[in-house]
Design a protein around this motif. Structure first.
Motif, mmCIF file in Angstrom:
data_model
loop_
_atom_site.group_PDB
_atom_site.id
_atom_site.type_symbol
_atom_site.label_atom_id
_atom_site.label_comp_id
_atom_site.label_asym_id
_atom_site.label_seq_id
_atom_site.Cartn_x
_atom_site.Cartn_y
_atom_site.Cartn_z
ATOM 1 N N PHE A 68 -31.671 -21.476 -1.132
ATOM 2 C CA PHE A 68 -32.377 -22.500 -0.362
ATOM 3 C C PHE A 68 -31.944 -22.467 1.099
ATOM 4 N N GLN A 69 -30.646 -22.418 1.318
ATOM 5 C CA GLN A 69 -30.132 -22.419 2.686
ATOM 6 C C GLN A 69 -30.613 -21.190 3.454
ATOM 7 N N LYS A 70 -30.725 -20.078 2.798
ATOM 8 C CA LYS A 70 -31.190 -18.862 3.457
ATOM 9 C C LYS A 70 -32.683 -18.962 3.798
ATOM 10 N N GLN A 71 -33.482 -19.480 2.878
ATOM 11 C CA GLN A 71 -34.931 -19.528 3.078
ATOM 12 C C GLN A 71 -35.389 -20.656 3.994
ATOM 13 N N TYR A 72 -34.663 -21.773 4.000
ATOM 14 C CA TYR A 72 -35.149 -22.957 4.712
ATOM 15 C C TYR A 72 -34.237 -23.448 5.830
ATOM 16 N N ALA A 73 -33.153 -22.766 6.100
ATOM 17 C CA ALA A 73 -32.177 -23.248 7.091
ATOM 18 C C ALA A 73 -32.787 -23.441 8.470
ATOM 19 N N SER A 74 -33.593 -22.510 8.905
ATOM 20 C CA SER A 74 -34.113 -22.606 10.273
ATOM 21 C C SER A 74 -35.089 -23.768 10.440
ATOM 22 N N LYS A 75 -35.793 -24.125 9.379
ATOM 23 C CA LYS A 75 -36.800 -25.169 9.488
ATOM 24 C C LYS A 75 -36.262 -26.552 9.108
ATOM 25 N N PHE A 76 -35.489 -26.616 8.049
ATOM 26 C CA PHE A 76 -35.066 -27.920 7.539
ATOM 27 C C PHE A 76 -33.564 -28.158 7.637
ATOM 28 N N GLY A 77 -32.832 -27.166 8.082
ATOM 29 C CA GLY A 77 -31.393 -27.334 8.243
ATOM 30 C C GLY A 77 -30.719 -27.679 6.937
ATOM 31 N N TYR A 78 -29.653 -28.396 7.028
ATOM 32 C CA TYR A 78 -28.875 -28.762 5.839
ATOM 33 C C TYR A 78 -28.858 -30.277 5.686
ATOM 34 N N LYS A 79 -30.017 -30.899 5.799
ATOM 35 C CA LYS A 79 -30.074 -32.354 5.772
ATOM 36 C C LYS A 79 -30.128 -32.951 4.370
ATOM 37 N N TYR A 80 -30.072 -32.128 3.354
ATOM 38 C CA TYR A 80 -30.169 -32.619 1.984
ATOM 39 C C TYR A 80 -28.838 -32.496 1.254
ATOM 40 N N THR A 81 -28.687 -33.310 0.221
ATOM 41 C CA THR A 81 -27.581 -33.156 -0.718
ATOM 42 C C THR A 81 -28.147 -32.478 -1.960
ATOM 43 N N PHE A 82 -27.279 -31.909 -2.772
ATOM 44 C CA PHE A 82 -27.735 -31.103 -3.904
ATOM 45 C C PHE A 82 -27.013 -31.486 -5.179
ATOM 46 N N PRO A 83 -27.678 -31.356 -6.312
ATOM 47 C CA PRO A 83 -29.013 -30.838 -6.562
ATOM 48 C C PRO A 83 -30.073 -31.817 -6.062
ATOM 49 N N ILE A 84 -31.280 -31.305 -5.903
ATOM 50 C CA ILE A 84 -32.381 -32.125 -5.409
ATOM 51 C C ILE A 84 -33.700 -31.474 -5.817
ATOM 52 N N ILE A 85 -34.732 -32.287 -5.906
ATOM 53 C CA ILE A 85 -36.086 -31.766 -6.098
ATOM 54 C C ILE A 85 -36.886 -32.199 -4.877
ATOM 55 N N LEU A 86 -37.480 -31.225 -4.217
ATOM 56 C CA LEU A 86 -38.256 -31.467 -3.006
ATOM 57 C C LEU A 86 -39.724 -31.173 -3.274
ATOM 58 N N TRP A 87 -40.594 -31.769 -2.490
ATOM 59 C CA TRP A 87 -42.007 -31.384 -2.519
ATOM 60 C C TRP A 87 -42.284 -30.605 -1.245
ATOM 61 N N GLU A 88 -43.202 -29.677 -1.347
ATOM 62 C CA GLU A 88 -43.610 -28.916 -0.173
ATOM 63 C C GLU A 88 -45.133 -28.844 -0.162
ATOM 64 N N ASP A 89 -45.701 -29.068 1.012
ATOM 65 C CA ASP A 89 -47.144 -29.013 1.169
ATOM 66 C C ASP A 89 -47.479 -28.646 2.607
ATOM 67 N N GLU A 90 -48.167 -27.538 2.770
ATOM 68 C CA GLU A 90 -48.609 -27.074 4.081
ATOM 69 C C GLU A 90 -47.489 -27.077 5.126
ATOM 70 N N GLY A 91 -46.342 -26.567 4.745
ATOM 71 C CA GLY A 91 -45.227 -26.458 5.680
ATOM 72 C C GLY A 91 -44.390 -27.706 5.845
#
Length: 121
Positions: A68-91
């Motif tokens: 997750f950190q590798k794929q989303y670090a540039s866009k979403f940073g590390y603002k989440y705690t884990f484990p987590i379930i996120l939704w994604e829609d159109e970026g």
């Protein structure tokens, strides 16, 4: 909603999978990832969860913490705690099930109920 992203509080790779399996056998309560405990047994995916996942019409993506950190670090940073379930829609991305909520889930049935209940909205 395009898809749900399940992020485990565990690292990818064979070495880490073996360590996680050992922890589940020796001290199951010590696992740092309740999502892992609910969706997977010691050696395989929980059958009830697997059946639900395969039958679901909702897109699902499963990532370990490092993936997750590798794929989303540039866009979403590390603002989440884990484990987590996120939704994604159109970026766009947001929290679907929080870490705190996942800590209170003790079965695949409970997790499925939460997901299905939120899909109604």
């Amino acid at each position: 909603m395009e898809k749900l992203i399940f992020v485990y509080n565990a690292f990818s790779g064979t070495h880490n999978a073996v360590l996680d399996a050992l922890y589940k056998m020796v001290s199951p309560k010590s696992s740092a990832c309740n999502l892992c405990k609910v969706t997977h047994g010691v050696f395989s995916e929980n059958p009830q969860w697997k059946k639900y996942r395969q039958a679901s019409e909702v897109g699902m993506k499963f990532l370990h913490l490092d993936e997750f950190q590798k794929q989303y670090a540039s866009k979403f940073g590390y603002k989440y705690t884990f484990p987590i379930i996120l939704w994604e829609d159109e970026g766009e991305m947001g929290v679907y099930v929080t870490t705190e909520e996942l800590e209170q889930v003790y079965s695949a049935e409970e997790l499925i109920a939460i997901i299905e209940d939120r899909l109604k909205f």
